[in-house]
Design an enzyme around this catalytic site. Structure first.
Site, short mmCIF file in Angstrom:
data_model
loop_
_atom_site.label_atom_id
_atom_site.label_comp_id
_atom_site.label_asym_id
_atom_site.label_seq_id
_atom_site.Cartn_x
_atom_site.Cartn_y
_atom_site.Cartn_z
N SER A 277 0.40 -1.53 0.45
CA SER A 277 -0.18 0.17 0.31
C SER A 277 0.69 1.35 -0.19
O SER A 277 0.81 2.19 -0.56
CB SER A 277 -0.96 -0.10 1.03
OG SER A 277 -0.15 0.00 2.47
N HIS A 307 -2.11 -8.92 1.43
CA HIS A 307 -1.88 -7.56 2.33
C HIS A 307 -2.80 -7.26 2.92
O HIS A 307 -2.63 -8.62 4.09
CB HIS A 307 -1.41 -6.48 1.61
CG HIS A 307 -0.69 -5.07 1.51
ND1 HIS A 307 -0.16 -5.29 2.77
CD2 HIS A 307 -0.80 -4.23 1.25
CE1 HIS A 307 0.51 -4.20 3.01
NE2 HIS A 307 -0.19 -2.97 1.89
N HIS A 353 5.21 -13.09 7.67
CA HIS A 353 5.33 -11.92 6.87
C HIS A 353 6.61 -12.06 6.07
O HIS A 353 7.84 -12.23 6.42
CB HIS A 353 6.21 -10.97 8.17
CG HIS A 353 5.70 -9.47 8.04
ND1 HIS A 353 6.63 -8.14 7.61
CD2 HIS A 353 4.36 -8.84 7.89
CE1 HIS A 353 6.11 -7.32 6.78
NE2 HIS A 353 4.70 -6.76 7.55
N ARG A 362 2.34 -5.93 16.16
CA ARG A 362 1.12 -5.42 16.95
C ARG A 362 0.52 -6.01 16.86
O ARG A 362 -0.89 -5.10 17.78
CB ARG A 362 0.93 -4.23 15.10
CG ARG A 362 2.37 -2.93 14.38
CD ARG A 362 1.97 -2.87 13.04
NE ARG A 362 2.24 -4.15 12.04
CZ ARG A 362 2.33 -4.34 11.24
NH1 ARG A 362 1.74 -3.03 10.60
NH2 ARG A 362 2.57 -5.34 9.56
N ASP A 408 -2.32 -8.56 11.42
CA ASP A 408 -3.26 -9.23 11.02
C ASP A 408 -4.70 -10.33 11.61
O ASP A 408 -5.41 -10.33 11.83
CB ASP A 408 -3.81 -9.13 8.62
CG ASP A 408 -3.41 -7.64 8.48
OD1 ASP A 408 -4.11 -7.27 9.26
OD2 ASP A 408 -2.59 -8.70 7.65
#
Ligand code: NMX
Ligand code: MLT
Length: 483
Positions: A277, A307, A353, A362, A408
């Site tokens: 992105s 993604h 990843h 995160r 995610d």
């Protein structure tokens, strides 16, 4: 001609500050925000940073940073040190640093603005990403005020959203809506009138601020149209911050959910410039496409399942899992379900990843929020258990570079807990947050005069020719049979 120890003239008539003249090679001072608004601070900082940037190009531009292997060319440029990013930097084990600060510390230090909140605001995070300065409470409040002033969405854009068929994925709607805002672009207006290149960042800043201000209303309109038959507010309330307004327009004003959203928006904002992105926004932006179009391109990339869409995929997968083996399966049942997914040729969404090589911080920060607010939620419990089990299974495949969870893997169960149940909408939340990072990066690309991106490409025949030549030189002639 050398003027002082730290200044050199490199091109006729133009003075460039040398790289050596910048403190630790970083330029500018860190620390707290001081006098003047964000744009005034940038106006002060940018000329100096531009000098530094030009100085680096001019004095050190020919120095070699890395090597390009054949695998890099045909393997998604993985790990190539190719891009420039001022706002954030990723360490493969420690995760993302915003402006040199570990994300965990950013979350701890961002000012708490609204009364009763436990989380820092995305407004403060944007201030930090753009300026490199930790905002004061007043600085963060100023951004909230600015976004409230700029947040009204033109009617024609809302009409476009209203006209879209419900089958159009919310991410496709976000791409369309942000692109259609382009007649609002101050950058286009100024460019058409012949603005100076040195001033491009000022108009990019205006567009970035306007677009970010409008995004909660745009996203809420998409949500309410697709899932709530068009009900719900499209009005900003001056008493609320960006996240508060967004949650209220989504019909989910509960205090803890607004705090989750503040945290979510800070965590998903930026991940240096090589992710799809951010790179899409930058790439399109280097053609001097305006920020609305560049952001739309960024969202087209975020919408892919490898993604941003992975957070939707995680929930789809978890829902199937819970249907098949229940909310409290044994470890053996879980391992079998994971194995079956892999045997079916699918990836485990939310794991792995391209750059990180450990659990994504995160993920950890979301898990800490969950442990504080909803540790008994069955989805949260399952995700927390999986954190131990999935890496064991993935390690056994002997090919997964990072078997640990990424950002995610966690977000979906938290959103479910607070009754945001519509999985198709999850990536839009990611997109609203990602605007903070990619648009901060775009402001800096314009400020530093980033040139149009145009790498060289090779056909497979050219690569084979190259390999033959390289082998000839190193005497390994028999290797050429492999091509
Ligand atoms: N489950 C199963 N296999 C995997 C996984 C996974 N989660 N992750 C990587 N692999 C496989 C990958 O498919 C590849 O197999 P093959 O050689 O047969 O093609 C092999 O392991 C090596 O891939 P890596 O080098 O580990 O990963 P790469 O850098 O190519 O891709 C991702 C990174 C993130 C695309 C990959 O890990 C993945 O598909 N993960 C699941 C989707 C996901 O969670 N994406 C979200 C990323 C974060 N975000 O928000 O963007
Ligand atoms: C991101 O936040 O963009 C993802 O973790 C993907 C990446 O960094 O490559």
């Amino acid at each position: 001609m050398l003027r002082t120890k730290n200044y050199k003239i490199c091109i006729k008539g133009v003075t460039f500050r040398s790289y050596a003249g910048c403190k630790n090679g970083k330029g500018g001072k860190g620390g707290k925000g001081g006098k003047g608004g964000l744009k005034a601070k940038l106006a002060k900082k940018i000329p100096m940073e531009r000098e530094k940037f030009l100085g680096i190009r001019c004095l050190h531009g020919k120095k070699i940073i890395g090597q390009i292997s054949v695998n890099s060319v045909i393997g998604g440029m993985r790990g190539l040190p190719l891009l420039f990013c001022e706002t954030s930097s990723l360490d493969k084990n420690k995760g993302i640093y915003y402006r040199g600060k570990l994300l965990k510390d950013v979350c701890a230090k961002l000012p708490r603005v609204q009364e009763g909140t436990n989380e820092g605001t995305p407004e403060g995070c944007f201030y930090l990403l753009v300026s490199g300065l930790m905002p004061t409470k007043k600085d963060a409040k100023e951004i909230t005020k600015e976004w409230l002033k700029r947040g009204s969405v033109p009617r024609y854009c809302l009409r476009l959203i209203d006209s879209m068929d419900k089958r159009v994925h919310p991410m496709a709607q976000l791409c369309a809506a942000s692109a259609c805002l382009n007649p609002q672009s101050k950058f286009v207006e100024a460019y058409t009138k012949g603005a100076k290149r040195a001033d491009y960042w000022k108009y990019t800043y205006e567009d970035a601020m306007n677009l970010i201000a409008m995004l909660p209303t745009v996203a809420a309109a998409i949500y309410n149209n697709v899932f709530k038959d068009g009900e719900g507010s499209r009005e900003l309330n001056d008493e609320e911050d960006w996240s508060g307004n967004f949650c209220r327009m989504l019909g989910l004003p509960e205090k803890d959910f607004v705090d989750l959203m503040r945290l979510y928006m800070v965590l998903h904002a930026d991940h240096e410039s090589g992710n799809v992105s951010a790179h899409a926004c930058h790439l399109v932006g280097t053609a001097l496409s305006d920020p609305f179009l560049s952001f739309s391109a960024s969202m087209c990339g975020l919408a892919g399942p490898l993604h941003g869409l992975a957070n939707q995929e995680v929930l789809v997968w978890l829902t199937k899992l819970r249907k098949a083996i229940g909310d409290d399966p044994s470890d053996e049942e879980l391992k079998k379900f994971i194995d079956d997914t892999l045997k079916g040729g699918q990836v485990i969404p939310g794991y792995g990843h391209a750059v990180l090589r450990d659990t994504d911080p995160r993920f950890v920060l979301q898990n800490e929020f969950a442990m504080k607010h909803c540790k008994d939620d069955p989805g949260v419990k399952l995700v927390t258990r999986m954190w131990k089990i999935i890496p064991e299974v993935l390690k056994k495949l002997n090919k997964v570079a990072n078997p640990y969870p990424n950002v995610d893997a966690h977000s979906g169960v938290l959103l479910q807990h607070y009754c945001l149940k519509e999985l198709n909408f999850y990536t839009v939340l990611f997109g609203v947050s990602r605007a903070l990072g990619v648009l901060s990066q775009l402001i800096w690309s314009r400020a530093l005069g980033a040139p149009i991106e145009r790498p060289k490409s090779f056909s497979s025949t050219e690569i084979c020719n190259f390999i033959r030549e390289a082998d000839k030189k190193s005497g390994k002639k028999n290797e050429k049979k492999k091509c």
